[in-house]
Design a protein around this motif. Structure first.
Motif, PDB file in Angstrom:
ATOM      1  N   ALA A 182      15.617  10.564  94.671  1.00 20.25           N
ATOM      2  CA  ALA A 182      14.259  10.675  94.147  1.00 20.25           C
ATOM      3  C   ALA A 182      14.259  11.538  92.903  1.00 20.25           C
ATOM      4  N   PRO A 183      13.473  11.193  91.910  1.00 16.14           N
ATOM      5  CA  PRO A 183      13.415  12.025  90.703  1.00 16.14           C
ATOM      6  C   PRO A 183      12.837  13.396  91.023  1.00 16.14           C
ATOM      7  N   GLU A 184      13.311  14.412  90.319  1.00 12.92           N
ATOM      8  CA  GLU A 184      12.798  15.770  90.533  1.00 12.92           C
ATOM      9  C   GLU A 184      11.335  15.837  90.119  1.00 12.92           C
ATOM     10  N   PRO A 185      10.476  16.478  90.968  1.00 12.32           N
ATOM     11  CA  PRO A 185       9.060  16.606  90.585  1.00 12.32           C
ATOM     12  C   PRO A 185       8.890  17.545  89.407  1.00 12.32           C
ATOM     13  N   GLU A 186       7.903  17.276  88.638  1.00 12.24           N
ATOM     14  CA  GLU A 186       7.613  18.128  87.489  1.00 12.24           C
ATOM     15  C   GLU A 186       6.914  19.392  87.969  1.00 12.24           C
ATOM     16  N   ILE A 187       7.456  20.558  87.662  1.00 11.32           N
ATOM     17  CA  ILE A 187       6.918  21.844  88.121  1.00 11.32           C
ATOM     18  C   ILE A 187       6.267  22.551  86.943  1.00 11.32           C
ATOM     19  N   VAL A 188       5.052  23.007  87.156  1.00 11.87           N
ATOM     20  CA  VAL A 188       4.335  23.735  86.113  1.00 11.87           C
ATOM     21  C   VAL A 188       4.725  25.198  86.202  1.00 11.87           C
ATOM     22  N   ALA A 189       5.344  25.739  85.197  1.00  9.21           N
ATOM     23  CA  ALA A 189       5.755  27.144  85.197  1.00  9.21           C
ATOM     24  C   ALA A 189       4.538  28.050  85.252  1.00  9.21           C
ATOM     25  N   PRO A 190       4.616  29.166  86.035  1.00 20.56           N
ATOM     26  CA  PRO A 190       3.452  30.069  86.151  1.00 20.56           C
ATOM     27  C   PRO A 190       2.993  30.599  84.805  1.00 20.56           C
ATOM     28  N   GLU A 191       3.955  30.886  83.907  1.00 18.27           N
ATOM     29  CA  GLU A 191       3.539  31.452  82.620  1.00 18.27           C
ATOM     30  C   GLU A 191       2.820  30.441  81.747  1.00 18.27           C
TER      31      GLU A 191
ATOM     32  N   ASP B 273       4.747  30.717  94.496  1.00 19.94           N
ATOM     33  CA  ASP B 273       4.067  29.598  93.833  1.00 19.94           C
ATOM     34  C   ASP B 273       4.986  28.395  93.603  1.00 19.94           C
ATOM     35  N   ASP B 274       6.117  28.605  92.925  1.00 21.74           N
ATOM     36  CA  ASP B 274       7.024  27.495  92.619  1.00 21.74           C
ATOM     37  C   ASP B 274       7.620  26.899  93.882  1.00 21.74           C
ATOM     38  N   GLN B 275       8.070  27.795  94.791  1.00 32.25           N
ATOM     39  CA  GLN B 275       8.716  27.310  95.992  1.00 32.25           C
ATOM     40  C   GLN B 275       7.765  26.496  96.855  1.00 32.25           C
ATOM     41  N   ALA B 276       6.499  26.902  96.915  1.00 33.60           N
ATOM     42  CA  ALA B 276       5.515  26.180  97.720  1.00 33.60           C
ATOM     43  C   ALA B 276       5.289  24.778  97.176  1.00 33.60           C
ATOM     44  N   PHE B 277       5.268  24.641  95.840  1.00 34.71           N
ATOM     45  CA  PHE B 277       5.037  23.318  95.239  1.00 34.71           C
ATOM     46  C   PHE B 277       6.192  22.371  95.564  1.00 34.71           C
ATOM     47  N   VAL B 278       7.421  22.905  95.403  1.00 37.47           N
ATOM     48  CA  VAL B 278       8.591  22.090  95.695  1.00 37.47           C
ATOM     49  C   VAL B 278       8.626  21.713  97.166  1.00 37.47           C
ATOM     50  N   SER B 279       8.311  22.677  98.037  1.00 41.53           N
ATOM     51  CA  SER B 279       8.326  22.409  99.479  1.00 41.53           C
ATOM     52  C   SER B 279       7.305  21.356  99.852  1.00 41.53           C
ATOM     53  N   MET B 280       6.127  21.429  99.220  1.00 39.29           N
ATOM     54  CA  MET B 280       5.085  20.461  99.544  1.00 39.29           C
ATOM     55  C   MET B 280       5.514  19.043  99.156  1.00 39.29           C
ATOM     56  N   VAL B 281       6.080  18.889  97.947  1.00 42.00           N
ATOM     57  CA  VAL B 281       6.523  17.564  97.512  1.00 42.00           C
ATOM     58  C   VAL B 281       7.654  17.061  98.395  1.00 42.00           C
ATOM     59  N   ASP B 282       8.606  17.963  98.724  1.00 40.59           N
ATOM     60  CA  ASP B 282       9.724  17.567  99.566  1.00 40.59           C
ATOM     61  C   ASP B 282       9.256  17.135 100.942  1.00 40.59           C
ATOM     62  N   THR B 283       8.287  17.872 101.503  1.00 44.62           N
ATOM     63  CA  THR B 283       7.740  17.516 102.808  1.00 44.62           C
ATOM     64  C   THR B 283       7.062  16.150 102.762  1.00 44.62           C
ATOM     65  N   ALA B 284       6.338  15.900 101.676  1.00 41.25           N
ATOM     66  CA  ALA B 284       5.633  14.622 101.544  1.00 41.25           C
ATOM     67  C   ALA B 284       6.606  13.454 101.452  1.00 41.25           C
ATOM     68  N   LEU B 285       7.687  13.653 100.697  1.00 43.54           N
ATOM     69  CA  LEU B 285       8.628  12.553 100.494  1.00 43.54           C
ATOM     70  C   LEU B 285       9.504  12.288 101.700  1.00 43.54           C
ATOM     71  N   HIS B 286       9.715  13.309 102.538  1.00 43.54           N
ATOM     72  CA  HIS B 286      10.635  13.163 103.659  1.00 43.54           C
ATOM     73  C   HIS B 286       9.950  13.218 105.008  1.00 43.54           C
ATOM     74  N   ALA B 287       8.626  13.126 105.014  1.00 41.69           N
ATOM     75  CA  ALA B 287       7.922  13.128 106.292  1.00 41.69           C
ATOM     76  C   ALA B 287       8.283  11.893 107.087  1.00 41.69           C
ATOM     77  N   ALA B 288       8.433  12.076 108.410  1.00 41.50           N
ATOM     78  CA  ALA B 288       8.743  10.933 109.269  1.00 41.50           C
ATOM     79  C   ALA B 288       7.583   9.978 109.294  1.00 41.50           C
ATOM     80  N   PRO B 289       7.833   8.665 109.419  1.00 44.00           N
ATOM     81  CA  PRO B 289       6.743   7.692 109.398  1.00 44.00           C
ATOM     82  C   PRO B 289       5.662   7.984 110.429  1.00 44.00           C
ATOM     83  N   ASP B 290       6.080   8.413 111.622  1.00 43.92           N
ATOM     84  CA  ASP B 290       5.062   8.617 112.655  1.00 43.92           C
ATOM     85  C   ASP B 290       4.272   9.890 112.432  1.00 43.92           C
ATOM     86  N   ALA B 291       4.741  10.774 111.545  1.00 41.76           N
ATOM     87  CA  ALA B 291       3.993  11.990 111.263  1.00 41.76           C
ATOM     88  C   ALA B 291       3.105  11.837 110.052  1.00 41.76           C
ATOM     89  N   ALA B 292       3.288  10.746 109.282  1.00 39.39           N
ATOM     90  CA  ALA B 292       2.535  10.592 108.039  1.00 39.39           C
ATOM     91  C   ALA B 292       1.058  10.537 108.281  1.00 39.39           C
TER      92      ALA B 292
END
Length: 756
Positions: free
Chosen positions: A88-97, A143-162
């Motif tokens: 999967a392509p890396e998600p675009e992360i908005v830098a805090p600054e 902030d950054d870690q939460a965004f990455v974790s959220m996208v990763d969770t969305a992309l790898h969620a099990a079908p029955d948990a979606a």
């Protein structure tokens, strides 16, 4: 030395030698002898022949070759690696600054407390900085870690948990069960992510609604995005793409990769099995034969892997991987086959211009990126695919006839021996088969009119007048010359075409229709070479159909389409270069003044008229120089009274002809490639939208003139051995140029290339 020379040279030398001897002996008689030998018609004819020989020997024979038939090369199949799609392509992360300070609202304890069953409460009017600082610092740091974790969770969620992705986690870490998060109000500042921790330790007073201060903006608790099951399942199986290759046409492979890179979700798989949409696509592919395509070109194997439980009740990882690979392979192959079908349905399996130089039908471009996007969003995917077939009445009539013939099976036929030629008054043992064929293929009206003759025939060989009359009427109803002679054309009509042969002709015809525009036009001229007919069609009017003469097998009429532009009256005939070289040059070698003598104009490229005897024709034949030859208007002009022009590189047009007798023949392939019309005035009036009286008046003026044709009328100079007729029946015709055989081999080559 004289004996080594050819005879005519030896004779001439002897004559000159004799003349010299006589002159020395008696000058007066020598002069008389010279007059008698050299000033006679016989000697002048001898000199003319010698000049012809000299010219012929000085200018070798040059010919212009006709177009060729090619050994067909089908479209290349390629092996497409799908490895690029496996990651999967890396998600675009908005830098805090990068976020403007004013866009970030201060964090508060209330903002950090998630709502469970009530709408998000506004923050209290007064919040101490000390209370807010720990939560704010924690949010900033994560902030950054939460965004990455959220996208990763969305992309790898099990079908029955979606489907439960919106459920909030409980205080003890267990998943929520069936609770619905109420509608959330408020906005999330740019760059901010709220933390969705359990609210077990939230002070009770913070659970009560309060009026928010105007200066403080509420922070919305993020809810995990609702990820469709197809996206989640694709994410689970995505890694298997590294081990999958796809064998497809290059443009198909490119479109498949582009789509799944942009839209990584299953279209055809649900719960590791083909879904209803997949079954609809596969049904359409299996029915490809209904529209003249080959279902074997689009066959897809079903995924066969299943889950295997391990000894401890869990899921065996190897089995899961196999299931993912099977599902992903099925997904990619079905998309590729669906696009291949749509490509074939729109443009045909065969590139016409690779068949021969007689085809001039540039291949259509099909937007496969748009096609797969259309499939992804279609409510009826089968209908979306089938819609890529030609959308004209002729193609639909062919499809109906094809279904009828397949239902009927092969028909009974009567055979007549090859080479049979039955003439009135003769006897022939094949007469019995001729009468049997009329019983089988003659119309009810014909058989009723000759009931007594048919009933009285007892199988004799004698071709009686009564039987001749029967055959003549059969010939009339089959548009043949009614002469009573049973030759090759009459035998073809008597024997007919078997259902299997008709089916093949229809399949080839449906392929050829795909080379033409999807809509042929409400107003058009259609020339069908094997039928020897030209038809003007206009919505709301009866078709105007007439006999035509087309090119000889050695000078075949090309297959192309164009737009009619001009009707020219009392035309000049500009002699094509091929005719000058192939047919006029031999006569010019014999008689350099030949064109002057028969009334043709010879001009230089600048327009200066010259004598044909003054032209270096060998230089013209070898294209070292150029010359124009044309025949003046008149009763003997090869184009007759008019010609109808649709300028093209093949120099083909419709025209009149002084050779009217050829239209009475059944097989009418006699021209150099142009199309001669039996009713040129009628065709000219039709395309101009005028009357035949108007056309006659323009011809009667006696001068070369023309009218422009408006209305954008296409003309199809086509080749179909099966084509719908004006009476609603399907017409079947002889393959006069053997093009069916070449197309049949090309389709077979394509099938082999795809199946290799």
């Amino acid at each position: 030395m004289i004996l080594k020379m050819r005879g005519r040279q030896a004779v001439m030398i002897c004559a000159v030698a004799s003349c010299a001897l006589v002159t020395q002996a008696a000058p007066a008689s020598a002069v008389s002898f010279f007059d008698r030998v050299f000033n006679t018609p016989a000697y002048r004819e001898h000199q003319r022949r010698e000049e012809k020989v000299r010219v012929r020997e000085a200018a070798p024979v040059v010919r212009v070759s006709s177009p060729r038939y090619y050994t067909y090369k089908p479209d290349n199949m390629t092996t497409v690696s799908l490895e690029d799609l496996a990651v999967a392509p890396e998600p675009e992360i908005v830098a805090p600054e990068a976020v403007a300070p004013e866009a970030v609202a201060p964090q508060t304890p209330e903002a950090a407390a998630p709502a469970v069953s009530e709408p998000l409460a506004a923050a209290p009017e007064t919040v101490t900085p000390e209370a807010a600082a720990p939560q704010a610092a924690q949010a900033d740091a994560a902030d950054d870690q939460a965004f990455v974790s959220m996208v990763d969770t969305a992309l790898h969620a099990a079908p029955d948990a979606a489907s439960d992705a919106s459920a909030a986690p409980q205080a003890d870490g267990a998943s929520s069960t069936g609770e619905t998060i109420p509608e959330i109000t408020g906005t999330l500042p740019a760059g901010e992510l709220a933390v969705s921790d359990a609210a077990a330790d939230t002070p009770a007073e913070l659970e009560q609604p309060a009026v928010s201060a105007p200066a403080v903006q509420a922070v919305v608790e993020p809810v995990a995005p609702v990820v469709p099951q197809a996206v989640a399942a694709f994410a689970d199986a995505r890694g298997e793409l590294a081990h999958i290759t796809l064998r497809a046409l290059p443009e198909v492979g490119k479109a498949v990769k582009a789509h799944y890179a942009e839209e990584p979700a299953f279209l055809w798989v649900s719960d590791d099995a083909p879904n209803a949409r997949a079954k609809a696509v596969m049904a359409a592919l299996a029915s490809a034969g209904d529209v003249g395509l080959d279902p074997s070109d689009y066959a897809v194997a079903l995924p066969g892997a299943v889950l295997v439980a391990s000894a401890n009740g869990g899921v065996d990882l190897t089995a899961a991987q196999a299931r993912h690979k099977a599902s992903m392979r099925f997904e990619m192959e079905l998309s590729a086959k669906a696009l291949t079908y749509m490509l074939d349905a729109r443009r045909g399996r065969v590139d016409a211009d690779r068949l021969s130089g007689y085809h001039d039908l540039p291949r259509k471009t099909v937007d496969l990126d748009a096609a797969i996007t259309e499939l992804a969003g279609a409510d009826d995917v089968a209908a979306a695919m089938v819609a890529y077939n030609p959308d004209n009445a002729e193609f639909k009539a062919m499809a109906r006839e094809l279904a009828r013939l397949r239902d009927a099976g092969d028909s009974t036929r009567v055979t007549i021996a090859d080479g049979t030629l039955l003439k009135p008054g003769r006897a022939d043992p094949e007469l019995a088969n001729v009468i049997a064929a009329i019983h089988l293929r003659g119309s009810h009206t014909l058989k009723q009119a000759h009931a007594a003759t048919l009933a009285g025939y007892v199988g004799t060989d004698e071709y009686t007048p009564e039987l001749v009359a029967l055959v003549k009427d059969f010939q009339k109803e089959n548009n043949l010359s009614a002469d009573g002679v049973v030759g090759s054309n009459t035998i073809r009509a008597l024997v007919g075409v078997s259902n299997d042969d008709k089916i093949e002709k229809l399949v080839l015809a449906m392929e050829r229709v795909r080379w033409l525009p999807r809509q042929l036009g409400d107003r058009r001229v259609f020339i069908n070479q094997p039928a020897f007919t030209a038809t003007y069609l206009q919505s709301g009017r009866d078709p105007l159909t007439m006999r035509v003469v087309v090119g000889k097998k050695s000078n075949q009429t090309n297959f192309f389409y164009d737009t009619i532009e001009t009707v020219e009256y009392n035309p000049y005939w500009g002699v094509p270069y091929s005719i000058i070289v192939n047919e006029m040059m031999p006569k010019l070698r014999e008689d350099p003044g030949y064109l002057d003598r028969i009334g043709y104009e010879v001009t230089t490229p600048s327009g200066r008229q010259v004598s044909s005897a003054a032209v270096d024709w060998h230089s013209v034949a070898t294209k070292q120089s150029s010359i124009n030859v044309r025949q003046r208007p008149g009763s003997s002009n090869a184009l007759g009274e008019l010609k109808i022009l649709f300028p093209n590189k093949h120099h083909i047009y419709m025209h009149d002809t002084p050779a009217k007798a050829l239209f009475k023949r059944d097989m009418r392939a006699f021209s150099h490639g142009c199309v001669r019309l039996a009713d040129p005035r009628g065709m000219a009036a039709a395309v101009l939208g005028k009357t035949t009286d108007y056309v006659a008046s323009r011809i009667a003026q006696g001068r070369n003139d023309s009218d422009d044709v408006g209305g954008n009328i296409p003309v199809y100079v086509a080749y179909f051995t099966a084509w719908p007729q004006a009476d609603g029946e399907m017409g079947y015709f002889a393959d006069i140029y053997d093009r069916d055989a070449h197309l049949r081999r090309a389709i077979e080559s394509t099938r082999n290339a795809r199946g290799a």
